[in-house]
Design a protein around this motif. Structure first.
Motif, PDB file in Angstrom:
ATOM      1  N   ARG A 203      40.967  61.345  85.817  1.00 45.84           N
ATOM      2  CA  ARG A 203      41.439  62.270  84.787  1.00 45.84           C
ATOM      3  C   ARG A 203      41.502  61.603  83.414  1.00 45.84           C
ATOM      4  O   ARG A 203      41.075  62.175  82.417  1.00 45.84           O
ATOM      5  N   ASN A 204      42.047  60.386  83.345  1.00 49.90           N
ATOM      6  CA  ASN A 204      42.167  59.715  82.054  1.00 49.90           C
ATOM      7  C   ASN A 204      40.794  59.445  81.450  1.00 49.90           C
ATOM      8  O   ASN A 204      40.593  59.589  80.233  1.00 49.90           O
ATOM      9  N   HIS A 208      39.372  60.820  77.936  1.00 53.17           N
ATOM     10  CA  HIS A 208      38.894  59.850  76.955  1.00 53.17           C
ATOM     11  C   HIS A 208      37.462  60.159  76.533  1.00 53.17           C
ATOM     12  O   HIS A 208      37.122  60.091  75.348  1.00 53.17           O
ATOM     13  N   ASP A 238      49.069  56.113  80.066  1.00 51.25           N
ATOM     14  CA  ASP A 238      48.098  57.207  80.209  1.00 51.25           C
ATOM     15  C   ASP A 238      47.545  57.640  78.852  1.00 51.25           C
ATOM     16  O   ASP A 238      46.338  57.884  78.710  1.00 51.25           O
ATOM     17  N   GLU A 241      45.007  55.145  77.826  1.00 55.22           N
ATOM     18  CA  GLU A 241      43.803  55.268  78.646  1.00 55.22           C
ATOM     19  C   GLU A 241      42.989  56.500  78.264  1.00 55.22           C
ATOM     20  O   GLU A 241      41.764  56.504  78.354  1.00 55.22           O
ATOM     21  N   GLN A 242      43.674  57.543  77.857  1.00 54.95           N
ATOM     22  CA  GLN A 242      43.011  58.796  77.494  1.00 54.95           C
ATOM     23  C   GLN A 242      42.466  58.773  76.067  1.00 54.95           C
ATOM     24  O   GLN A 242      41.794  59.720  75.656  1.00 54.95           O
ATOM     25  N   ARG A 244      44.374  58.814  73.454  1.00 51.93           N
ATOM     26  CA  ARG A 244      45.254  59.693  72.690  1.00 51.93           C
ATOM     27  C   ARG A 244      46.374  58.927  71.992  1.00 51.93           C
ATOM     28  O   ARG A 244      47.284  59.521  71.424  1.00 51.93           O
TER      29      ARG A 244
END
Length: 254
Positions: A203-204, A208, A238, A241-242, A244
């Motif tokens: 998901r991450n 990203h 998270d 990693e994303q 954000r």
């Protein structure tokens, strides 16, 4: 149409060859009425007809190339407008609106779960009081409060003859919202497959990749310093990693 021109030219060339073949057979058969001039003229007609076939084929090829060039130019124009136009800004805004809607759903569910937990805490205290009270019947059991028509814990409360209220699994609610929103058409099923694959520990990376590919998403979904500061340790991991993580982690004092 160019193809019709080619067909006509080929037909004329075939007729010219057939005529020469007929004249040649007549000569071989001893027909004195066929002259050398007729044979020479027919050969010239064949050569001319073959040139017309070549000219028609070139014309057809040019027509097809012009047609392909027009389609290519139209596709290039449409693609350029798609890439440079406001389309992705609209998609990013709609994605942000969907995220806000999920946040609102989660907030409502969290509020309901907090209420269930609060009632459950009261019931647990009541159960304990009933179990230890000297003025109450002994051995009331684990749900002693049920004598009042209500029982439960922090994860579920029940009112006899009325109903039950289990704590909501917020993550599953969002899955329901996404699945229902994607739909069951062919496009929806492909999107559902992508959604399932994104949950296999990736998901991450998926988030990203989207933010890296589309700057509009980065603008909409990059965390503010305040949001980053309020996140848990895992939440900050998270976010990083994303892709954000806020550009600056410093929270500006109001």
């Amino acid at each position: 149409m160019p193809h019709d021109i080619v067909t006509t030219a080929q037909h004329e060339a075939a007729e010219a060859r057939a005529t020469l073949d007929s004249l040649t057979e007549r000569v071989k058969a001893g027909d004195p009425n066929v002259t050398p001039s007729q044979l020479a003229t027919q050969r010239e007609l064949i050569a001319f007809a073959e040139l017309r076939v070549e000219a028609a084929e070139r014309k057809e090829a040019q027509y097809r190339e012009d047609e392909r060039a027009a389609l290519g130019a139209a596709a290039k124009t449409a693609a350029t407008e798609l890439i440079t136009g406001p389309g992705m800004d609209t998609i990013a805004e709609a994605t942000k609106a969907a995220a806000d809607a999920i946040a609102a759903l989660a907030a409502l569910a969290y509020e309901r779960n907090d209420a269930i937990a609060e009632i459950g805490t009261t019931l647990a205290r009541l159960d304990n009081d009933l179990a230890t009270a000297t003025d109450a019947p002994q051995n009331e059991g684990p749900w002693a409060s049920r004598k009042y028509g209500v029982w439960g814990n922090r994860n579920r409360v029940v009112v006899d003859s009325v109903g039950r209220a289990p704590a909501l699994e917020v993550g599953k609610l969002t899955v329901l919202a996404v699945i229902a929103g994607l739909g069951s058409t062919d496009q929806g099923q492909r999107a559902q497959t992508q959604h399932r694959e994104a949950f296999h520990g990736l998901r991450n990376l998926v988030v990203h990749g989207l933010l890296e590919q589309y700057p509009q998403f980065a603008e909409e979904f990059r965390a503010t310093p305040e949001e980053f500061a309020a996140a848990s340790v895992r939440g900050r991991y998270d976010l990083a990693e994303q892709g954000r993580r806020p550009v600056a982690d410093v929270v500006v004092a109001a």
